[in-house]
Design an enzyme around this catalytic site. Structure first.
Site, PDB file in Angstrom:
ATOM      1  N   ALA A   1       0.855  -1.182   0.000  1.00 47.81           N
ATOM      2  CA  ALA A   1       0.000   0.000   0.000  1.00 47.81           C
ATOM      3  C   ALA A   1       0.892   1.235   0.000  1.00 47.81           C
ATOM      4  O   ALA A   1       2.073   1.163   0.329  1.00 47.81           O
ATOM      5  CB  ALA A   1      -0.895  -0.013   1.226  1.00 47.81           C
TER       6      ALA A   1
ATOM      7  N   GLY B   1      -0.669  -4.716   0.904  1.00 49.11           N
ATOM      8  CA  GLY B   1      -1.910  -4.443   0.185  1.00 49.11           C
ATOM      9  C   GLY B   1      -1.920  -5.068  -1.208  1.00 49.11           C
ATOM     10  O   GLY B   1      -2.976  -5.432  -1.723  1.00 49.11           O
TER      11      GLY B   1
ATOM     12  N   GLU C   1      -2.939  -8.524  -0.626  1.00 50.78           N
ATOM     13  CA  GLU C   1      -4.382  -8.558  -0.339  1.00 50.78           C
ATOM     14  C   GLU C   1      -5.196  -8.408  -1.622  1.00 50.78           C
ATOM     15  O   GLU C   1      -6.223  -9.064  -1.798  1.00 50.78           O
ATOM     16  CB  GLU C   1      -4.741  -7.459   0.669  1.00 50.78           C
ATOM     17  CG  GLU C   1      -4.271  -7.831   2.069  1.00 50.78           C
ATOM     18  CD  GLU C   1      -4.409  -6.712   3.074  1.00 50.78           C
ATOM     19  OE1 GLU C   1      -3.930  -5.594   2.773  1.00 50.78           O
ATOM     20  OE2 GLU C   1      -4.972  -6.941   4.151  1.00 50.78           O
TER      21      GLU C   1
ATOM     22  N   GLU D   1       3.639  -5.894   6.957  1.00 51.68           N
ATOM     23  CA  GLU D   1       3.032  -4.843   7.777  1.00 51.68           C
ATOM     24  C   GLU D   1       3.623  -4.766   9.180  1.00 51.68           C
ATOM     25  O   GLU D   1       3.823  -3.690   9.734  1.00 51.68           O
ATOM     26  CB  GLU D   1       1.513  -5.050   7.890  1.00 51.68           C
ATOM     27  CG  GLU D   1       0.732  -4.597   6.661  1.00 51.68           C
ATOM     28  CD  GLU D   1       0.626  -5.676   5.595  1.00 51.68           C
ATOM     29  OE1 GLU D   1       1.407  -6.649   5.633  1.00 51.68           O
ATOM     30  OE2 GLU D   1      -0.233  -5.531   4.696  1.00 51.68           O
TER      31      GLU D   1
END
Lengths: 257, 258
Positions: free
Chosen positions: B66, B109, B112, B132
């Site tokens: 992300a 992300g 994901e 993360e």
């Protein structure tokens, strides 16, 4: 730019010279970092189509620098942080990597040579599986590559007995591609590397990738991998060039793509 | 198609192709990208000509994570009010098959997003992971949930806690991805797979998808009730009549998706 190695490029070849001659080019943590960096640079540089790893002075590489050996270190972690990524970097570099063994290759220095795609030995060169002499186990891919290069029985002899293997003996074992007289060693290595650098590099990279992978694949997987590789190779410029040159009865001019 | 800035979209032989396109930041996913993705996937989902979707990045990265810059100064309340994961929730409502083709980095992300795909093909040199924890946080768009459903509690905890990357080979061994393929061929093979799906009857494709996801989340009883209803539902379709008729007549069925 580098302290422990020299990185030079000429005629499509990257020359990586281990450069701690006073220590017989023994590995240090910095040398590991620099070697990995140099291999990354060679990998990204499209002009580079072959890599030579050699040593400055009279040795190729004497393995771990025991003079700085810290007895409190966990050797497993030393391998995971320094040696293992280096061996992986050589194997995953999809260009031919030549070990030009100018002198003694001992311990992890031998492992380094074994992980390369080709080994050219000077008549002065020798290999020693030195680990056993200090009560250790061959590492840095040694137990993987050695039996694959010389067969299980011979690998056991070399790893356990730890006797020095001279260049001519290494040639008899199939451990080296060629033994070259010391006076003409560099020029012969150069000729070999330049020849590789003018070949279809993409195809060489695919051969390297799938030959390594074949060791943990069954026939069905290898057949499929070959099909996948051929799909890729069949789309390269060099394949088209090779076919045209054949039809036109001329020498092909490969660009590595 | 639309004037997307973070992705590109095109249609090739009944397959909608969505390419993440922020190469300068290894396709880091920002909120704008998710909103564009949702827009593109929703459009393709409703596009009559499109039968399956391929989602991919570039050679170096599917998506490396992300966009950290975007969120580093957020607090809990701004995040709650922003409700950014609503877009992610809606990605799960796409009905057509989505095939993910992963090259290079697929982290955080990006991982994901990959897990939002129904089928995943990855390059031999692809790397997956949830780093993360190294930034003092944890996955927030389904990472802990989907990874656990796929690989089981023990392995999922190991990966989420350590935050280390897993190779495509490992991801394959633990059932996280469908196939490991040569990097040069990943997109081609994903396209081939999508084109094969595009020859199938479209209604069962979407109802099978619905039933499988229901089975992952719900009880056997409830899942089987849904499966049964979906099975019955197909008997109202042209393609059921055509498929069975063609079978009896020993000819190839012509499916219309109706």
């Amino acid at each position: 730019m580098y302290e422990t190695i020299i990185y030079e490029t000429r005629a499509g070849v990257a020359w990586v010279t281990l450069n701690r001659p006073e220590k017989l080019n023994a590995f240090t943590p910095l040398m590991h970092k620099e070697l990995q960096k140099a291999l990354k640079v060679a990998e990204r540089d499209e002009e580079i189509r072959a890599v030579v790893i050699t040593g400055a002075g009279r040795a190729f590489c004497s393995g771990q620098d025991l003079s700085n050996d810290d007895q409190t270190l966990d050797y497993g972690d030393v391998l995971r942080e320094g040696y293992n990524p280096l061996i992986q970097a050589i194997v995953s570099l999809e260009k031919p990597v030549i070990a030009a063994i100018n002198g003694v290759a001992a311990g992890a220095g031998a492992s380094l040579a074994f992980a390369c795609d080709f080994r050219l030995a000077s008549s002065q060169a020798s290999f020693i599986e030195a680990f056993i002499h200090v009560g250790l186990v061959p590492d840095s891919g040694n137990l993987y590559f050695l039996p694959r290069l010389v067969g299980h029985a011979k690998a056991m002899e070399l790893a356990v007995l730890g006797e020095k293997v001279r260049a001519d003996e290494a040639a008899a074992l199939g451990l080296v591609t060629n033994v070259i007289e010391d006076e003409i060693f560099v020029s012969q290595v150069e000729a070999f590397a330049v020849r590789l650098a003018s070949m279809p590099t993409k195809a060489i990279g695919l051969i390297k990738r799938y030959m390594h992978k074949s060791w943990d694949s069954d026939l069905t997987e290898v057949l499929e991998d070959e099909a996948i590789a051929q799909s890729t190779a069949g789309q390269t410029y060099d394949h088209k060039e090779g076919v045209s040159a054949f039809m036109e009865k001329r020498k092909p001019s490969f660009i590595g793509k | 198609m639309d004037n997307f800035t973070t992705i590109t979209v095109h249609i090739q032989e009944r397959v909608g192709v969505v390419v993440l396109n922020r190469p300068s930041v290894l396709n880091a996913i920002n909120r704008h990208m998710v909103s564009e993705l949702l827009q593109a996937l929703t459009d393709l989902d409703r596009h009559d000509e499109v039968k399956a979707i391929v989602l991919t990045g570039n050679e170096r990265a599917f998506a490396a994570g992300a966009d950290i810059d975007e969120m580093m100064n957020d607090d809990s309340i701004t995040l709650e009010l922003l409700n950014q994961f609503q877009d992610w929730d809606q990605l799960a409502l796409i009905k057509k098959p989505i095939i993910g083709a992963v090259n290079g980095y697929c982290f955080g992300g990006g991982f994901e997003l990959a897990l939002c795909c129904d089928i995943l093909f990855a390059a031999e040199n692809a790397q997956f992971g949830f780093p993360e924890i190294k930034l003092g946080v944890m996955p927030g768009a389904g990472g802990t949930v989907k990874l656990t459903k796929l690989m089981g509690q023990k392995k999922a905890l190991e990966w989420l806690w350590l935050g280390e990357p897993m190779t495509a080979k490992e991801a394959h061994r633990y059932g996280v991805i469908n196939r490991v393929i040569a990097p040069e061929r990943v997109v081609d093979e994903a396209m081939k797979f999508a084109k094969t799906l595009a020859t199938k009857a479209p209604l069962p494709l979407r109802l099978i998808k619905e039933s499988v996801y229901k089975a992952v989340d719900d009880s056997v009883y409830d899942s089987m009730q849904l499966e049964r209803k979906n099975f019955y539902l197909l008997f109202s379709s042209h393609d059921q009549k055509e498929g069975m008729q063609a079978f009896v007549e020993k000819r190839k069925a012509l499916f219309l998706g109706k």
